[in-house]
Design a protein around this motif. Structure first.
Motif, short mmCIF file in Angstrom:
data_model
loop_
_atom_site.label_atom_id
_atom_site.label_comp_id
_atom_site.label_asym_id
_atom_site.label_seq_id
_atom_site.Cartn_x
_atom_site.Cartn_y
_atom_site.Cartn_z
N PRO A 134 -5.02 -9.03 -16.04
CA PRO A 134 -4.41 -9.18 -17.37
C PRO A 134 -3.47 -8.04 -17.72
CG PRO A 134 -6.74 -9.72 -17.45
CD PRO A 134 -6.49 -9.16 -16.08
N VAL A 135 -3.81 -6.81 -17.33
CA VAL A 135 -2.94 -5.67 -17.62
C VAL A 135 -2.65 -4.85 -16.36
CG1 VAL A 135 -3.65 -5.45 -20.02
CG2 VAL A 135 -4.96 -4.28 -18.26
N GLY A 136 -3.01 -5.38 -15.21
CA GLY A 136 -2.78 -4.66 -13.97
C GLY A 136 -3.88 -3.66 -13.70
N GLY A 137 -3.89 -3.13 -12.50
CA GLY A 137 -4.90 -2.15 -12.13
C GLY A 137 -4.57 -1.54 -10.79
N SER A 138 -5.34 -0.55 -10.40
CA SER A 138 -5.06 0.14 -9.14
C SER A 138 -6.31 0.84 -8.66
CB SER A 138 -3.94 1.17 -9.33
OG SER A 138 -4.34 2.16 -10.27
N THR A 139 -6.28 1.24 -7.38
CA THR A 139 -7.39 1.97 -6.78
C THR A 139 -6.86 3.06 -5.88
OG1 THR A 139 -8.83 0.01 -6.78
CG2 THR A 139 -9.45 1.81 -5.32
N PHE A 140 -7.41 4.26 -6.03
CA PHE A 140 -7.15 5.35 -5.11
C PHE A 140 -8.28 5.41 -4.10
CE2 PHE A 140 -4.07 7.64 -7.91
CZ PHE A 140 -3.17 8.03 -6.93
N TYR A 141 -7.95 5.63 -2.84
CA TYR A 141 -8.94 5.87 -1.80
C TYR A 141 -8.78 7.29 -1.30
CZ TYR A 141 -9.42 0.78 -1.77
OH TYR A 141 -9.63 -0.51 -2.14
N SER A 142 -9.88 8.02 -1.23
CA SER A 142 -9.81 9.42 -0.79
C SER A 142 -10.76 9.75 0.35
CB SER A 142 -10.11 10.35 -1.97
OG SER A 142 -11.40 10.08 -2.51
N LEU A 143 -11.76 8.89 0.59
CA LEU A 143 -12.68 9.16 1.69
C LEU A 143 -11.94 9.05 3.02
CD1 LEU A 143 -15.86 7.20 0.54
CD2 LEU A 143 -15.40 9.65 0.34
N PRO A 144 -12.13 9.99 3.92
CA PRO A 144 -11.40 9.98 5.20
C PRO A 144 -11.50 8.65 5.94
CG PRO A 144 -12.56 12.05 4.94
CD PRO A 144 -12.99 11.19 3.80
N LYS A 145 -12.66 8.02 5.92
CA LYS A 145 -12.83 6.75 6.63
C LYS A 145 -11.95 5.66 6.02
CE LYS A 145 -16.38 3.46 8.14
NZ LYS A 145 -17.85 3.15 8.12
N GLU A 146 -11.85 5.64 4.69
CA GLU A 146 -11.05 4.64 4.01
C GLU A 146 -9.56 4.88 4.25
OE1 GLU A 146 -14.01 4.01 0.15
OE2 GLU A 146 -12.39 5.50 0.08
N VAL A 147 -9.14 6.13 4.09
CA VAL A 147 -7.73 6.47 4.26
C VAL A 147 -7.29 6.23 5.70
CG1 VAL A 147 -6.01 8.31 4.14
CG2 VAL A 147 -7.78 8.14 2.38
N SER A 148 -8.16 6.59 6.65
CA SER A 148 -7.83 6.40 8.07
C SER A 148 -7.60 4.93 8.40
CB SER A 148 -8.96 6.96 8.94
OG SER A 148 -8.70 6.73 10.31
N ALA A 149 -8.42 4.05 7.83
CA ALA A 149 -8.26 2.62 8.10
C ALA A 149 -6.90 2.11 7.62
CB ALA A 149 -9.38 1.84 7.42
N LEU A 150 -6.47 2.57 6.43
CA LEU A 150 -5.18 2.14 5.91
C LEU A 150 -4.03 2.81 6.66
CD1 LEU A 150 -6.03 2.01 2.11
CD2 LEU A 150 -5.54 0.09 3.62
N MET B 180 0.85 -1.19 0.00
CA MET B 180 0.00 0.00 0.00
C MET B 180 0.88 1.24 0.00
SD MET B 180 -1.25 0.61 3.94
CE MET B 180 -1.58 -1.10 4.37
N THR B 181 0.30 2.36 -0.40
CA THR B 181 0.97 3.65 -0.38
C THR B 181 0.03 4.69 0.20
OG1 THR B 181 2.20 3.07 -2.39
CG2 THR B 181 2.19 5.39 -1.74
N LEU B 182 0.53 5.51 1.12
CA LEU B 182 -0.22 6.63 1.68
C LEU B 182 0.43 7.92 1.20
CD1 LEU B 182 -0.51 5.31 5.36
CD2 LEU B 182 -2.24 5.12 3.55
N LEU B 183 -0.39 8.87 0.77
CA LEU B 183 0.14 10.11 0.21
C LEU B 183 -0.59 11.32 0.78
CD1 LEU B 183 -0.80 8.04 -2.43
CD2 LEU B 183 1.09 9.32 -3.42
N ASP B 184 0.16 12.35 1.13
CA ASP B 184 -0.39 13.66 1.43
C ASP B 184 0.07 14.61 0.33
OD1 ASP B 184 -1.55 12.76 3.72
OD2 ASP B 184 -0.11 13.70 5.10
N THR B 185 -0.86 15.26 -0.35
CA THR B 185 -0.52 16.12 -1.47
C THR B 185 -0.34 17.57 -1.01
OG1 THR B 185 -2.83 16.57 -2.03
CG2 THR B 185 -1.81 14.64 -3.03
N ALA B 186 0.22 18.39 -1.91
CA ALA B 186 0.52 19.78 -1.58
C ALA B 186 -0.75 20.57 -1.27
CB ALA B 186 1.29 20.44 -2.72
N ASP B 187 -1.90 20.12 -1.80
CA ASP B 187 -3.15 20.84 -1.53
C ASP B 187 -3.85 20.33 -0.28
OD1 ASP B 187 -4.07 18.39 -2.36
OD2 ASP B 187 -5.14 19.13 -4.12
#
Length: 279
Positions: free
Chosen positions: A235-251, A216-223
């Motif tokens: 087959p070609v890979g994939g990814s998911t971004f989580y942005s909801l506070p509840k989701e990010v907090s859990a990770l 996993m990766t956690l990121l804080d952006t400049a904004d």
């Protein structure tokens, strides 16, 4: 023969844009894919024309020049050469790369491989050469350039805070052979000595921890936005971004527990240096 194509999912967007531009110009000139292939100076195959229009392969410079001439594009296609030569990323990864370049903080847990931010050229080339479906040599080199180019984040000013937790077994896998492996370990040790970088090793002796589901990766952006990012196979890979506070907090909680089970930075650096010295 009917017009065919190959899926472009996971490919750089510029490949798809070039393919669409070529198709539009070809239709404007009233040519089929087969006629375009036959008319080129180097007699490219119909399959090549089809794959280019589908955005599934990178158009090579000679191809671009030939097709621009045949379609009387007056340099419209040639103007895309610089963008086509840029480091390549899988399509699903482009958004992440753009976001990564803006972070003020990045925390990574790597369960199966060394982060691209820490890889040497030799290590990256070996890893990319192992991908299935197989990549063409020039695409491997473009992706290597892309990975190495991302590493400017480590020395960017103002400096972001970067933290990596790496599984010990990942550090022990001799990818590329002894010399390449030693170089990779020494490079990680060098990164670990940077003031804005901390590296923790999850020892093999820890038999169970909360990161067993994967990286996993956690990121804080400049904004000021906090995000979490995970990748998955397909087959070609994939990814998911989580942005909801509840989701990010859990990770974030999960990452904190992973890091608490890993070795402290000093002990981690000693282990990395020991592994490198033993080669």
């Amino acid at each position: 023969m009917g017009e065919q194509g190959n899926g472009s999912r996971g490919k750089p967007l510029i490949w798809k844009l070039f393919g669409l531009q070529q198709k539009a110009l070809r239709n404007l000139r009233g040519m089929t894919q087969e006629q375009l292939a036959t008319a080129t100076a180097r007699k490219y195959s119909l399959s090549t024309v089809q794959k280019v229009e589908a955005g599934s392969i990178r158009p090579q410079p000679d191809y671009v020049t030939d097709v621009d001439h045949v379609l009387r594009a007056e340099g419209v296609l040639i103007a895309l050469l610089e963008e086509l030569a840029q480091p390549g990323y899988p399509g699903f990864f482009e958004e992440y790369v753009e976001t990564e370049g803006t972070v003020t903080r990045l925390y990574k847990y790597d369960a199966v491989s060394i982060s691209g931010l820490l890889q040497t050229e030799a290590h990256a080339r070996e890893v990319l050469s192992s991908f299935i479906p197989l990549m063409e040599d020039d695409d491997i080199e473009a992706n290597v350039r892309g990975r190495i180019g991302r590493q400017k984040l480590l020395t960017r000013k103002p400096s972001p805070i970067l933290c990596f937790v790496i599984e010990e077994h990942v550090l022990r896998r001799p990818i590329g052979g002894r010399a390449a492996h030693q170089e990779q370990l020494e490079h990680i040790a060098s990164c670990a000595r940077m003031r804005n970088v901390s590296i923790h090793v999850m020892p093999i002796s820890v038999t169970r921890h909360v990161g067993l589901d994967g990286s996993m990766t956690l990121l804080d952006t400049a904004d000021g936005q906090s995000l979490a990012y995970v990748e998955y196979q397909g087959p070609v890979g994939g990814s998911t971004f989580y942005s909801l506070p509840k989701e990010v907090s859990a990770l974030e909680q999960r990452y904190a527990m992973i890091r608490s089970d890993a070795l402290p930075t000093k002990e981690s650096l000693m282990l990395i240096e020991e592994l490198a010295g033993a080669l």
